[in-house]
Design a protein around this motif. Structure first.
Motif, short mmCIF file in Angstrom:
data_model
loop_
_atom_site.label_atom_id
_atom_site.label_comp_id
_atom_site.label_asym_id
_atom_site.label_seq_id
_atom_site.Cartn_x
_atom_site.Cartn_y
_atom_site.Cartn_z
N LEU A 100 -9.85 31.89 61.37
CA LEU A 100 -9.16 31.59 60.12
C LEU A 100 -8.36 32.76 59.52
N ALA A 101 -9.04 33.86 59.25
CA ALA A 101 -8.36 34.93 58.50
C ALA A 101 -7.17 35.54 59.26
N PRO A 102 -7.31 35.80 60.57
CA PRO A 102 -6.15 36.39 61.25
C PRO A 102 -4.91 35.50 61.19
N ILE A 103 -5.12 34.18 61.18
CA ILE A 103 -3.97 33.27 61.12
C ILE A 103 -3.42 33.20 59.69
N LYS A 107 -1.14 36.28 59.64
CA LYS A 107 -0.06 35.48 60.25
C LYS A 107 0.09 35.78 61.74
N ARG A 108 -1.04 36.02 62.40
CA ARG A 108 -0.95 36.27 63.83
C ARG A 108 -0.80 34.96 64.59
N ASP A 109 -0.34 35.06 65.79
CA ASP A 109 -0.08 33.89 66.63
C ASP A 109 -1.38 33.15 66.94
N SER A 116 -8.67 35.70 71.38
CA SER A 116 -9.53 36.83 70.99
C SER A 116 -10.80 36.31 70.33
N ALA A 117 -10.72 35.18 69.60
CA ALA A 117 -11.91 34.61 68.96
C ALA A 117 -12.92 34.19 70.03
N LYS A 154 -9.69 42.96 63.77
CA LYS A 154 -9.46 44.30 64.35
C LYS A 154 -9.65 45.41 63.30
N PRO A 155 -10.83 45.46 62.71
CA PRO A 155 -11.03 46.40 61.61
C PRO A 155 -11.13 47.85 62.09
N ASP A 156 -10.78 48.76 61.18
CA ASP A 156 -10.99 50.20 61.43
C ASP A 156 -12.39 50.61 61.00
N LEU A 157 -12.99 49.78 60.15
CA LEU A 157 -14.25 50.12 59.51
C LEU A 157 -15.03 48.84 59.30
N LEU A 158 -16.33 48.88 59.62
CA LEU A 158 -17.18 47.71 59.36
C LEU A 158 -18.26 48.08 58.35
N LEU A 159 -18.42 47.24 57.35
CA LEU A 159 -19.46 47.40 56.34
C LEU A 159 -20.49 46.29 56.54
N PHE A 160 -21.74 46.67 56.53
CA PHE A 160 -22.83 45.69 56.66
C PHE A 160 -23.76 45.84 55.47
#
Ligand code: ADP
Ligand code: MG
Length: 240
Positions: A100-103, A107-109, A116-117, A154-160
């Motif tokens: 959902l979010a990448p699209i 606005k990714r293809d 990738s999902a 494709k995050p640079d940083l992950l928060l948990f």
């Protein structure tokens, strides 16, 4: 990657973060521990501006997110967040949740995002449940979908934020295994957790919070085997 300088947060008159100073380097894995109500969630929510600090500065990847008129969405796209309660969209399948979010946001293809999902769902061991809805998945599976969803940006940083504390005990390890794998791949991670096993395996550094302050910082070995502060000692004794 992340720099917090003299960050304070009030909820009304309640002083919840007290002069927080924290630097997290690129590829560093930081674990945050501390008793309930000490401000751990508020601290990591400030890093992606889900909470607005009352004062102080926060920089993410060189951008001051506490400055006026910054493009918050651009910064947030590069910060993945995994919550205690998964927060999946209930009316979307696992695959749709991850796509959902990448699209919509980036606005990714669509075809690229779907590929990738699927690869990410395979990576988190959910090859066979793409088309299931969250209610048809176990808690551990849902949390793994949430991790795949965060990674698909494709995050640079992950928060948990306590990613395993809502899980039944038998499902905790399957989620921790994925987090350890991400840590080994070099993902920059800030993880609020009380899982000592994870911290020992994956953390470069642990910060211990109490009453809105960072009261102790050290390597897992220092914190677990030689804690300096009496409140750290008392907390760890209860965990064991
Ligand atoms: P932790 O994650 O360490 O348990 P939190 O950051 O959730 O701690 O909370 C720290 C303190 O801030 C607690 O006293 C909590 O009740 C308070 N708090 C958290 N969020 C809010 C909010 N949205 N409004 C008012 N008080 C809050
Ligand atoms: Mg919390």
């Amino acid at each position: 990657m992340v720099k917090m300088e003299h960050v304070n947060k009030y909820f009304g008159t309640h002083h919840v973060l007290k002069d927080i100073n924290l630097h997290v380097k690129f590829k560093e894995r930081l674990v945050i521990m501390g008793p309930s109500g000490s401000g751990k969630s508020t601290l990591i929510r400030c890093i992606n501006f889900l909470e607005k600090p009352s004062s102080g500065k926060i920089f993410v990847n060189g951008v001051e997110i506490t400055a006026n008129k910054i493009q918050l969405n651009k910064v947030r796209q590069k910060i993945g967040m995994v919550f205690q309660h998964f927060n999946l969209y209930p009316h979307k399948t696992a695959l749709e949740n991850v796509m959902l979010a990448p699209i919509l946001v980036e606005k990714r293809d669509r075809n690229e995002v779907e590929k990738s999902a699927i690869a990410l769902l395979e990576k988190v061991g959910l090859k066979d449940v793409y088309n299931k809805y969250p209610s048809q998945l176990s808690g551990g599976q849902q949390q793994r979908v949430a991790i795949a969803r965060a990674l698909n940006m494709k995050p640079d940083l992950l928060l948990f934020d306590e990613p395993t504390s809502a899980l039944d005990p038998e499902m905790i390890q399957e989620v921790l295994d994925i987090m350890v794998a991400l840590a080994k791949e070099g993902m920059t991670m800030i993880v609020v957790t009380h899982e000592m096993g994870f911290a020992k395996q994956a953390a470069d550094r642990i910060v211990f919070m109490d009453d809105g302050q960072i009261i102790e910082t050290g390597t897992p070995d220092q914190i677990f085997n030689n804690p300096q502060h009496e409140r750290t000692q008392a907390f760890l004794e209860k965990l064991n």
